[in-house]
Design a protein around this motif. Sequence first.
Motif, mmCIF file in Angstrom:
data_model
loop_
_atom_site.group_PDB
_atom_site.id
_atom_site.type_symbol
_atom_site.label_atom_id
_atom_site.label_comp_id
_atom_site.label_asym_id
_atom_site.label_seq_id
_atom_site.Cartn_x
_atom_site.Cartn_y
_atom_site.Cartn_z
ATOM 1 N N PRO A 175 -9.637 6.960 1.045
ATOM 2 C CA PRO A 175 -8.627 6.704 2.078
ATOM 3 C C PRO A 175 -8.208 8.022 2.730
ATOM 4 O O PRO A 175 -7.914 8.997 2.037
ATOM 5 C CB PRO A 175 -7.470 6.089 1.298
ATOM 6 N N VAL A 176 -8.220 8.043 4.054
ATOM 7 C CA VAL A 176 -7.848 9.248 4.797
ATOM 8 C C VAL A 176 -6.420 9.145 5.310
ATOM 9 O O VAL A 176 -5.625 10.075 5.184
ATOM 10 C CB VAL A 176 -8.829 9.476 5.966
ATOM 11 N N SER A 177 -6.101 8.009 5.904
ATOM 12 C CA SER A 177 -4.756 7.762 6.410
ATOM 13 C C SER A 177 -4.341 6.339 6.035
ATOM 14 O O SER A 177 -5.174 5.437 6.005
ATOM 15 C CB SER A 177 -4.686 7.936 7.930
ATOM 16 N N VAL A 178 -3.040 6.179 5.771
ATOM 17 C CA VAL A 178 -2.526 4.876 5.334
ATOM 18 C C VAL A 178 -1.243 4.578 6.096
ATOM 19 O O VAL A 178 -0.319 5.401 6.127
ATOM 20 C CB VAL A 178 -2.255 4.869 3.808
ATOM 21 N N LEU A 179 -1.204 3.388 6.716
ATOM 22 C CA LEU A 179 -0.020 2.954 7.437
ATOM 23 C C LEU A 179 0.610 1.755 6.745
ATOM 24 O O LEU A 179 -0.090 0.831 6.321
ATOM 25 C CB LEU A 179 -0.357 2.563 8.879
ATOM 26 N N SER A 180 1.925 1.788 6.641
ATOM 27 C CA SER A 180 2.697 0.664 6.110
ATOM 28 C C SER A 180 3.603 0.150 7.211
ATOM 29 O O SER A 180 4.434 0.897 7.736
ATOM 30 C CB SER A 180 3.542 1.121 4.915
ATOM 31 N N ARG A 181 3.391 -1.124 7.582
ATOM 32 C CA ARG A 181 4.115 -1.710 8.704
ATOM 33 C C ARG A 181 4.131 -0.790 9.915
ATOM 34 O O ARG A 181 5.139 -0.576 10.573
ATOM 35 C CB ARG A 181 5.535 -2.095 8.287
ATOM 36 N N GLY A 182 2.954 -0.236 10.222
ATOM 37 C CA GLY A 182 2.760 0.525 11.442
ATOM 38 C C GLY A 182 3.170 1.976 11.396
ATOM 39 O O GLY A 182 2.982 2.710 12.380
ATOM 40 N N GLU A 183 3.725 2.440 10.283
ATOM 41 C CA GLU A 183 4.135 3.834 10.159
ATOM 42 C C GLU A 183 3.273 4.532 9.109
ATOM 43 O O GLU A 183 2.990 3.973 8.049
ATOM 44 C CB GLU A 183 5.611 3.938 9.762
ATOM 45 N N PHE A 184 2.888 5.773 9.418
ATOM 46 C CA PHE A 184 2.084 6.537 8.474
ATOM 47 C C PHE A 184 2.874 6.834 7.202
ATOM 48 O O PHE A 184 4.009 7.287 7.250
ATOM 49 C CB PHE A 184 1.629 7.862 9.090
ATOM 50 N N VAL A 185 2.238 6.565 6.084
ATOM 51 C CA VAL A 185 2.726 7.044 4.797
ATOM 52 C C VAL A 185 1.890 8.247 4.378
ATOM 53 O O VAL A 185 2.402 9.254 3.891
ATOM 54 C CB VAL A 185 2.649 5.946 3.717
ATOM 55 N N VAL A 186 0.593 8.124 4.604
ATOM 56 C CA VAL A 186 -0.347 9.226 4.401
ATOM 57 C C VAL A 186 -1.099 9.423 5.710
ATOM 58 O O VAL A 186 -1.620 8.455 6.278
ATOM 59 C CB VAL A 186 -1.342 8.927 3.260
#
Length: 468
Positions: A427-438
């Motif tokens: 995983p490079v980038s992770v979004l939760s409900r449209g906002e970046f967490v990572v």
Amino acid sequence: MKKIVTGGTIVTATETYQADVLIEDGKISKIGKELMDTEAEIIDATGQYVFPGGIDPHTHLDMPFNNTVTDDDWKTGTIAAAFGGTTTILDFCLTAGEVKLIDAVEKWHEKAKNKAVIDYGFHLMIGDLNENTLAELPQVLQQEGISSIKVFLAYAKEFQATDRTLYQAFKVGKEMGAVVMVHCENGSVIDELVEEAKALGHTEPIYHALTRPPQLEGEATKRAIELAHLADAELYVVHVTCKEAVDEIISARKKGYKVYGETCPPYLVLDQTALAKPNFEGAKYVWSPPLRPKEHQQVLWNALKAKQLQTIGSDQCSFNFNGKKRLGIDDFSKIPNGGPFIEDRFSILYSEGVAKGKITINEFVDMISTNAAKIFGLFPQKGTIAVGSDADIVLFDPNKERVISADTHHMNVDYSAFEGLTVKGEPVSVLSRGEFVVKDKEFVGEFGRGQYIKRKVKKGEFKEAVTN
């Protein structure tokens, strides 16, 4: 702010295709080719898979156990989960001595408050059902949006329920449309085997596995299956490890029984020999049920491929080797049970499953996200990439290789159960409900932004989409 994820390959449980994703107000608002919006932030996913966020149905954060407490709390645990591609966890709310069940639930809300960086829900653990708690249980499930009850058939001194309590839980589950999750080992016989081993002077970590043989997992699985069927209830067998349990689940499902099965990453890649490592190193691999001989691994992979097991939980339950695992250095039965897995669940299933041709990429999404969403009442809010669903998205580089190590993980523990294992895909980038967490492998989330999710309960509806 609006966002457009562009250039990536979207993968769901049923489809693989190239398209852009428009995110508005935390939701996926549009999916299509060459989407345009001058107000949107553009996220370039070229060369990456666009997965729905992982759903981990089995975690234990900030949990008291074995006279100590797990080392990952709701901050470190959810950060590690996010780095590993997980955007929703379902944690076990334990009832231990509370007069009212709601008191235990409120205690778990306090643990997560101002800490969780991703969304979460609770399973409610039941150890005993007296007249008062039996009357309270349906109200708590409905009020809190809890669609799952947990019962232990192991840990006789801490959590083990009687068969009567288990059957009562199944009856409530049937009435409320909640699935009953069961830890299937025969705790009473295990205690007898442990005492026999210690009487013979056996204190080493390997005896944790030898006193919890597969037969006792198979026997308890069979017992839970039959009691669930008697109550016409849904059963979810947690952390399945061995052929004996798999055989019972397959047999029951062939009869049309309402049974789901979960396994976990360590049982797919590690085996019982790890507990025999010298210098007490085997204690790092003490969890329950224990690791099995290597031949059980292929049984589990076959069952996943055949959809007889449906989900992958981490069973995150981390204890530091120095300080906590060493509490049992002279007595294997005092080694805290549990390991650090939440960060590596996603990558191990992809690397060992998809990259090695054991499962397809769509089956991967099913196991890592979609099936858990369906079983536990989160779908389609979670568990897929579709218009109207939460924008829980993982941008995943399938070509990136990394070596798992305690030196680089984000869990609050001093060892990795998978130390030195090379995995393909990250995983490079992770979004939760449209906002970046990572974002680009850097943590950019906010503590406390994770929301408690009330789940939907559907009475009388076995999730056929998960059974075929």
